[in-house]
Design a protein around this motif. Structure first.
Motif, PDB file in Angstrom:
ATOM      1  N   LEU A   1       1.578  13.302  -5.893  1.00 26.74           N
ATOM      2  CA  LEU A   1       2.412  14.173  -4.929  1.00 26.74           C
ATOM      3  C   LEU A   1       1.485  14.843  -4.000  1.00 26.74           C
ATOM      4  O   LEU A   1       0.293  15.494  -4.302  1.00 26.74           O
ATOM      5  N   ARG A   2       1.737  14.546  -2.769  1.00 30.18           N
ATOM      6  CA  ARG A   2       0.918  15.083  -1.474  1.00 30.18           C
ATOM      7  C   ARG A   2      -0.355  14.566  -1.416  1.00 30.18           C
ATOM      8  O   ARG A   2      -1.157  15.442  -0.895  1.00 30.18           O
ATOM      9  N   LYS A   3      -0.748  13.557  -2.215  1.00 28.20           N
ATOM     10  CA  LYS A   3      -2.154  13.019  -1.994  1.00 28.20           C
ATOM     11  C   LYS A   3      -2.124  12.086  -0.740  1.00 28.20           C
ATOM     12  O   LYS A   3      -1.209  11.592  -0.347  1.00 28.20           O
ATOM     13  N   PRO A   4      -3.488  11.731  -0.266  1.00 28.01           N
ATOM     14  CA  PRO A   4      -3.561  10.948   0.740  1.00 28.01           C
ATOM     15  C   PRO A   4      -3.064   9.576   0.648  1.00 28.01           C
ATOM     16  O   PRO A   4      -3.298   8.944  -0.389  1.00 28.01           O
ATOM     17  N   ALA A   5      -2.530   9.119   1.730  1.00 29.57           N
ATOM     18  CA  ALA A   5      -1.651   7.503   1.673  1.00 29.57           C
ATOM     19  C   ALA A   5      -1.771   6.970   3.015  1.00 29.57           C
ATOM     20  O   ALA A   5      -2.007   7.409   4.000  1.00 29.57           O
ATOM     21  N   ASN A   6      -1.925   5.853   2.667  1.00 29.29           N
ATOM     22  CA  ASN A   6      -2.007   4.801   3.892  1.00 29.29           C
ATOM     23  C   ASN A   6      -1.465   3.547   3.524  1.00 29.29           C
ATOM     24  O   ASN A   6      -0.909   3.185   2.559  1.00 29.29           O
ATOM     25  N   ALA A   7      -1.579   2.645   4.475  1.00 28.25           N
ATOM     26  CA  ALA A   7      -0.705   1.302   4.355  1.00 28.25           C
ATOM     27  C   ALA A   7      -1.331   0.161   5.455  1.00 28.25           C
ATOM     28  O   ALA A   7      -2.120   0.500   6.215  1.00 28.25           O
ATOM     29  N   SER A   8      -0.935  -1.104   5.158  1.00 30.17           N
ATOM     30  CA  SER A   8      -1.455  -1.993   5.628  1.00 30.17           C
ATOM     31  C   SER A   8      -1.026  -2.023   7.188  1.00 30.17           C
ATOM     32  O   SER A   8      -1.882  -2.573   7.977  1.00 30.17           O
ATOM     33  N   SER A   9       0.126  -1.224   7.400  1.00 27.92           N
ATOM     34  CA  SER A   9       0.728  -1.262   8.877  1.00 27.92           C
ATOM     35  C   SER A   9       1.703  -0.237   8.818  1.00 27.92           C
ATOM     36  O   SER A   9       2.173   0.188   7.874  1.00 27.92           O
ATOM     37  N   THR A  10       2.182   0.376   9.914  1.00 27.45           N
ATOM     38  CA  THR A  10       3.550   1.112  10.096  1.00 27.45           C
ATOM     39  C   THR A  10       4.559   0.625  11.047  1.00 27.45           C
ATOM     40  O   THR A  10       4.144   0.219  12.137  1.00 27.45           O
TER      41      THR A  10
END
Length: 255
Positions: A27-36
């Motif tokens: 919950l509300r931890k840092p997140a990222n992705a390969s693209s957006t």
């Protein structure tokens, strides 16, 4: 990272085993992705851990990778090492629910985008389309790590982009174990050098009852030394430990 502390976790055998607390570790931890997806929507990777139960993409609480992403993934940083037992996923409930399919849930001890040698630990592989919209997925076996990644291998092009609305991660509250720095002399020991980072080495040491200490060989280089108690006295050596980390919760009375 403090010099007197290394995140690690305890084995699930014996009295140190803990159970799922029901607290969402993501919950509300840092997140990222390969693209957006570059549309007119606010669909950041962080939306997937904002606590919203909505599966409607147009509520602006979901995330989608860009169309044509050939290596799609979404990831959350739990910020310390945890043991994971299950992952709850909310997929899209609107027109495009079928876009979530054939994906893996994996754990990493280190950021996989920065460490090419780090190996994933598989929680579960979901074959086929994800249904229902909200589902608890139990890990095939208890896995440990800091980074939880959902990914899909692209087998044909074009494929629908990977889309998620909410991901919650559950397991024991924490498996962080204190390591203290020590200088001492030990007999009947065996030293093993491994090409691994400190997090990975800490995990190995705290889950092996014969491991007595761990040390990073060179700062910034993924090489560590593990000190084991020899079960064959004639094969062991006398070793003076200088600035080694000793797991204080390993229950080792000799250190």
């Amino acid at each position: 990272m403090r010099q007197d502390f290394v995140p690690a976790f305890l084995d699930n055998s014996g009295c140190n085993a803990r159970v799922d607390t029901g607290r969402n570790l993501a919950l509300r931890k840092p997140a990222n992705a390969s693209s957006t997806y570059k549309g007119s929507f606010q669909i950041w990777a962080s939306n997937v851990v904002d606590g919203s139960p909505s599966g409607n993409f147009f509520d602006l609480t979901c995330h989608s990778v860009e169309s044509g992403d050939l290596n799609p993934w979404w990831q959350v940083d739990l910020q310390t090492v945890y043991r994971i037992t299950r992952v709850q996923i909310i997929g899209r409930s609107d027109c495009c629910a079928k876009r979530l399919y054939n994906f893996s849930i994996e754990m990493y001890l280190e950021e996989p985008s920065l460490s090419v040698s780090v190996q994933p630990r598989l929680c579960h592989y979901n074959k086929g389309v994800f249904r229902p919209t909200t589902q608890d997925i139990k890990c095939d076996s208890v896995v440990a790590g800091r980074f939880v990644r959902l990914s899909r291998k692209v087998t044909q092009h074009p494929e629908p982009p990977l889309a998620l609305c909410e991901v919650s991660v559950f397991g024991p509250d924490t498996y962080a174990a204190d390591f203290r720095v020590t200088n001492l002399s030990l007999t009947d020991t065996i030293v093993l050098t491994l090409p691994l980072g400190i997090l990975h080495c800490g995990v190995i040491c705290t889950t092996n009852p014969l491991c007595m200490a761990v040390k990073v060989v060179n700062v910034g280089t993924p090489v560590c030394q593990l000190v084991y108690k020899s079960v064959h006295r004639s094969r062991g050596t006398t070793l003076t430990l200088l600035n080694f980390f000793v797991p204080t919760s390993a229950g080792n009375p000799d250190v």
